[in-house]
Design a protein around this motif. Structure first.
Motif, PDB file in Angstrom:
ATOM      1  N   GLY A 132     -87.773  58.660 -61.696  1.00  0.00           N
ATOM      2  CA  GLY A 132     -86.724  57.670 -61.924  1.00  0.00           C
ATOM      3  C   GLY A 132     -86.102  57.173 -60.633  1.00  0.00           C
ATOM      4  N   PHE A 133     -85.418  56.041 -60.701  1.00  0.00           N
ATOM      5  CA  PHE A 133     -84.753  55.499 -59.518  1.00  0.00           C
ATOM      6  C   PHE A 133     -83.696  56.483 -59.018  1.00  0.00           C
ATOM      7  CE2 PHE A 133     -86.406  51.293 -60.733  1.00  0.00           C
ATOM      8  CZ  PHE A 133     -86.743  50.819 -59.469  1.00  0.00           C
ATOM      9  N   HIS A 134     -83.708  56.708 -57.726  1.00  0.00           N
ATOM     10  CA  HIS A 134     -82.779  57.647 -57.117  1.00  0.00           C
ATOM     11  C   HIS A 134     -82.745  57.390 -55.608  1.00  0.00           C
ATOM     12  CE1 HIS A 134     -86.625  59.431 -56.137  1.00  0.00           C
ATOM     13  NE2 HIS A 134     -86.013  60.184 -55.226  1.00  0.00           N
ATOM     14  N   ALA A 135     -81.795  58.011 -54.946  1.00  0.00           N
ATOM     15  CA  ALA A 135     -81.735  58.035 -53.482  1.00  0.00           C
ATOM     16  C   ALA A 135     -81.730  59.487 -53.039  1.00  0.00           C
ATOM     17  CB  ALA A 135     -80.492  57.318 -52.970  1.00  0.00           C
ATOM     18  N   ASP A 136     -82.423  59.773 -51.955  1.00  0.00           N
ATOM     19  CA  ASP A 136     -82.422  61.124 -51.385  1.00  0.00           C
ATOM     20  C   ASP A 136     -81.207  61.242 -50.462  1.00  0.00           C
ATOM     21  OD1 ASP A 136     -84.870  62.029 -52.594  1.00  0.00           O
ATOM     22  OD2 ASP A 136     -85.921  60.708 -51.211  1.00  0.00           O
ATOM     23  N   ASN A 137     -80.042  61.371 -51.095  1.00  0.00           N
ATOM     24  CA  ASN A 137     -78.786  61.355 -50.338  1.00  0.00           C
ATOM     25  C   ASN A 137     -77.960  62.617 -50.543  1.00  0.00           C
ATOM     26  OD1 ASN A 137     -78.089  60.933 -52.990  1.00  0.00           O
ATOM     27  ND2 ASN A 137     -77.025  58.990 -52.664  1.00  0.00           N
ATOM     28  N   GLU A 138     -78.621  63.736 -50.846  1.00  0.00           N
ATOM     29  CA  GLU A 138     -77.903  64.995 -50.978  1.00  0.00           C
ATOM     30  C   GLU A 138     -77.267  65.369 -49.642  1.00  0.00           C
ATOM     31  OE1 GLU A 138     -80.460  64.427 -54.233  1.00  0.00           O
ATOM     32  OE2 GLU A 138     -81.005  64.517 -52.120  1.00  0.00           O
ATOM     33  N   PRO A 139     -76.081  66.001 -49.675  1.00  0.00           N
ATOM     34  CA  PRO A 139     -75.364  66.300 -48.423  1.00  0.00           C
ATOM     35  C   PRO A 139     -76.191  67.076 -47.414  1.00  0.00           C
ATOM     36  CG  PRO A 139     -73.955  66.710 -50.321  1.00  0.00           C
ATOM     37  CD  PRO A 139     -75.318  66.416 -50.867  1.00  0.00           C
ATOM     38  N   GLU A 140     -77.032  68.013 -47.876  1.00  0.00           N
ATOM     39  CA  GLU A 140     -77.774  68.860 -46.936  1.00  0.00           C
ATOM     40  C   GLU A 140     -78.878  68.124 -46.190  1.00  0.00           C
ATOM     41  OE1 GLU A 140     -79.190  70.193 -51.134  1.00  0.00           O
ATOM     42  OE2 GLU A 140     -77.443  69.242 -50.208  1.00  0.00           O
ATOM     43  N   LEU A 141     -79.117  66.842 -46.528  1.00  0.00           N
ATOM     44  CA  LEU A 141     -80.103  66.049 -45.787  1.00  0.00           C
ATOM     45  C   LEU A 141     -79.478  65.299 -44.610  1.00  0.00           C
ATOM     46  CD1 LEU A 141     -82.220  64.529 -48.719  1.00  0.00           C
ATOM     47  CD2 LEU A 141     -82.750  66.494 -47.270  1.00  0.00           C
ATOM     48  N   GLY A 142     -78.153  65.322 -44.510  1.00  0.00           N
ATOM     49  CA  GLY A 142     -77.487  64.619 -43.427  1.00  0.00           C
ATOM     50  C   GLY A 142     -77.253  63.151 -43.748  1.00  0.00           C
ATOM     51  N   ALA A 143     -76.603  62.433 -42.816  1.00  0.00           N
ATOM     52  CA  ALA A 143     -76.173  61.052 -43.071  1.00  0.00           C
ATOM     53  C   ALA A 143     -77.327  60.061 -43.037  1.00  0.00           C
ATOM     54  CB  ALA A 143     -75.108  60.658 -42.050  1.00  0.00           C
ATOM     55  N   GLN A 144     -78.291  60.251 -42.166  1.00  0.00           N
ATOM     56  CA  GLN A 144     -79.410  59.319 -42.022  1.00  0.00           C
ATOM     57  C   GLN A 144     -80.731  60.098 -42.002  1.00  0.00           C
ATOM     58  OE1 GLN A 144     -78.305  57.018 -38.470  1.00  0.00           O
ATOM     59  NE2 GLN A 144     -77.834  55.305 -39.809  1.00  0.00           N
ATOM     60  N   PRO A 145     -81.121  60.625 -43.143  1.00  0.00           N
ATOM     61  CA  PRO A 145     -82.323  61.463 -43.158  1.00  0.00           C
ATOM     62  C   PRO A 145     -83.591  60.668 -42.885  1.00  0.00           C
ATOM     63  CG  PRO A 145     -81.593  61.009 -45.393  1.00  0.00           C
ATOM     64  CD  PRO A 145     -80.524  60.481 -44.481  1.00  0.00           C
ATOM     65  N   VAL A 146     -84.548  61.340 -42.248  1.00  0.00           N
ATOM     66  CA  VAL A 146     -85.904  60.810 -42.087  1.00  0.00           C
ATOM     67  C   VAL A 146     -86.780  61.524 -43.110  1.00  0.00           C
ATOM     68  CG1 VAL A 146     -87.887  60.536 -40.559  1.00  0.00           C
ATOM     69  CG2 VAL A 146     -85.559  60.346 -39.641  1.00  0.00           C
ATOM     70  N   ILE A 147     -87.389  60.768 -44.002  1.00  0.00           N
ATOM     71  CA  ILE A 147     -88.243  61.336 -45.041  1.00  0.00           C
ATOM     72  C   ILE A 147     -89.625  60.722 -44.904  1.00  0.00           C
ATOM     73  CG2 ILE A 147     -88.623  61.553 -47.526  1.00  0.00           C
ATOM     74  CD1 ILE A 147     -85.582  61.585 -47.845  1.00  0.00           C
ATOM     75  N   ALA A 148     -90.620  61.581 -44.725  1.00  0.00           N
ATOM     76  CA  ALA A 148     -91.999  61.141 -44.524  1.00  0.00           C
ATOM     77  C   ALA A 148     -92.819  61.514 -45.752  1.00  0.00           C
ATOM     78  CB  ALA A 148     -92.585  61.802 -43.273  1.00  0.00           C
ATOM     79  N   ALA A 149     -93.327  60.518 -46.469  1.00  0.00           N
ATOM     80  CA  ALA A 149     -94.012  60.729 -47.739  1.00  0.00           C
ATOM     81  C   ALA A 149     -95.510  60.454 -47.585  1.00  0.00           C
ATOM     82  CB  ALA A 149     -93.423  59.831 -48.819  1.00  0.00           C
ATOM     83  N   VAL A 150     -96.308  61.507 -47.696  1.00  0.00           N
ATOM     84  CA  VAL A 150     -97.763  61.389 -47.659  1.00  0.00           C
ATOM     85  C   VAL A 150     -98.276  61.278 -49.089  1.00  0.00           C
ATOM     86  CG1 VAL A 150     -99.921  62.524 -47.007  1.00  0.00           C
ATOM     87  CG2 VAL A 150     -97.911  62.701 -45.513  1.00  0.00           C
ATOM     88  N   SER A 151     -99.123  60.281 -49.356  1.00  0.00           N
ATOM     89  CA  SER A 151     -99.678  60.058 -50.694  1.00  0.00           C
ATOM     90  C   SER A 151    -101.154  60.438 -50.722  1.00  0.00           C
ATOM     91  CB  SER A 151     -99.534  58.586 -51.105  1.00  0.00           C
ATOM     92  OG  SER A 151     -98.181  58.245 -51.315  1.00  0.00           O
ATOM     93  N   LEU A 152    -101.530  61.192 -51.758  1.00  0.00           N
ATOM     94  CA  LEU A 152    -102.911  61.629 -51.937  1.00  0.00           C
ATOM     95  C   LEU A 152    -103.332  61.320 -53.379  1.00  0.00           C
ATOM     96  CD1 LEU A 152    -102.519  65.167 -50.322  1.00  0.00           C
ATOM     97  CD2 LEU A 152    -103.519  63.156 -49.219  1.00  0.00           C
ATOM     98  N   GLY A 153    -104.479  60.684 -53.542  1.00  0.00           N
ATOM     99  CA  GLY A 153    -104.989  60.437 -54.884  1.00  0.00           C
ATOM    100  C   GLY A 153    -104.754  59.018 -55.369  1.00  0.00           C
ATOM    101  N   GLN A 154    -104.534  58.888 -56.669  1.00  0.00           N
ATOM    102  CA  GLN A 154    -104.399  57.593 -57.328  1.00  0.00           C
ATOM    103  C   GLN A 154    -103.313  56.734 -56.683  1.00  0.00           C
ATOM    104  OE1 GLN A 154    -105.973  56.170 -60.409  1.00  0.00           O
ATOM    105  NE2 GLN A 154    -104.987  54.446 -59.383  1.00  0.00           N
TER     106      GLN A 154
END
Length: 218
Positions: A132-154
């Motif tokens: 579902g639509f969401h933001a990865d904005n939990e406090p423990e990720l910090g103010a400006q998190p870097v999130i690297a998403a690797v996709s495998l498959g379909q």
């Protein structure tokens, strides 16, 4: 003073021998980068096969609006011992890194010149599985998190929508690709992956991130 982009140095040194890098300067309040061929096909095939069989997959329950729901996919949380995480009322205790996850973490860190201490793995088994639509904005990720998403498959479509404006983006995440979300992206944008009525094969998403346990509230 304008903050330097995570990807500025790469653009200045881009040449024919480096990975193809796609940015999205038309998106307000976002810092996205997409590497369509981050992994060679043979390596991506290998990781898909191994991770499908080796990770500690679970179908977790989360709390939404006071009710418990099974998430529509399987997931697993891996990382350093201190990398505890929680979202939607679900506490996440990290499982120790596997050889393959460490290899991919190091490759992401080398490409982006930043460090990660955890990864959330999601297994979309077919078109019925979604996020579902969401933001990865939990406090423990910090103010400006870097999130690297690797996709495998379909190949699946990730959709972005601005929280305060009408801007949207639909991006096809191909096998072996890397999508990076940085800067203010999580503050101003939500993202999600919809169900599909088409017959789809499975997809594994690995979202590497850095957790700061000292920032956990509550």
């Amino acid at each position: 003073m304008k903050q330097q982009s995570l990807f500025d140095s790469e653009l200045q040194n881009q040449d024919d021998n480096e990975l193809e890098l796609i940015r999205f300067p038309q998106l307000p309040d976002a810092e996205l980068a997409y590497y369509p061929q981050f992994l060679a096909v043979e390596r991506a095939d290998h990781y898909l096969t191994v991770l499908r069989e080796s990770l500690a997959w679970k179908q977790e329950q989360i709390q939404l609006y006071g009710k418990s729901h099974l998430i529509p996919r399987l997931q697993a949380w891996y990382g350093d011992p201190e990398a505890k995480y929680q979202y939607s009322g679900l506490p996440m205790q990290p499982v120790p890194w596997t050889k393959e996850l460490l290899e991919l973490k190091l490759q992401c860190e080398y490409q982006l010149t930043c460090s990660f201490n955890s990864v959330l793995a999601n297994w979309y088994r077919d078109g019925n599985d979604s996020m579902g639509f969401h933001a990865d904005n939990e406090p423990e990720l910090g103010a400006q998190p870097v999130i690297a998403a690797v996709s495998l498959g379909q190949e699946r479509v990730i959709r972005f929508r601005h929280k305060n404006k009408k801007d949207t983006l639909a991006l096809h995440l191909q096998h072996g690709s890397l999508l990076v979300m940085a800067g203010n992206t999580q503050s101003y944008w939500q993202h999600g992956i919809s169900k599909s009525k088409r017959t789809l094969n499975d997809r594994i998403s690995l979202t590497f991130r850095r957790v700061f346990p000292s920032l956990i509230t509550g």
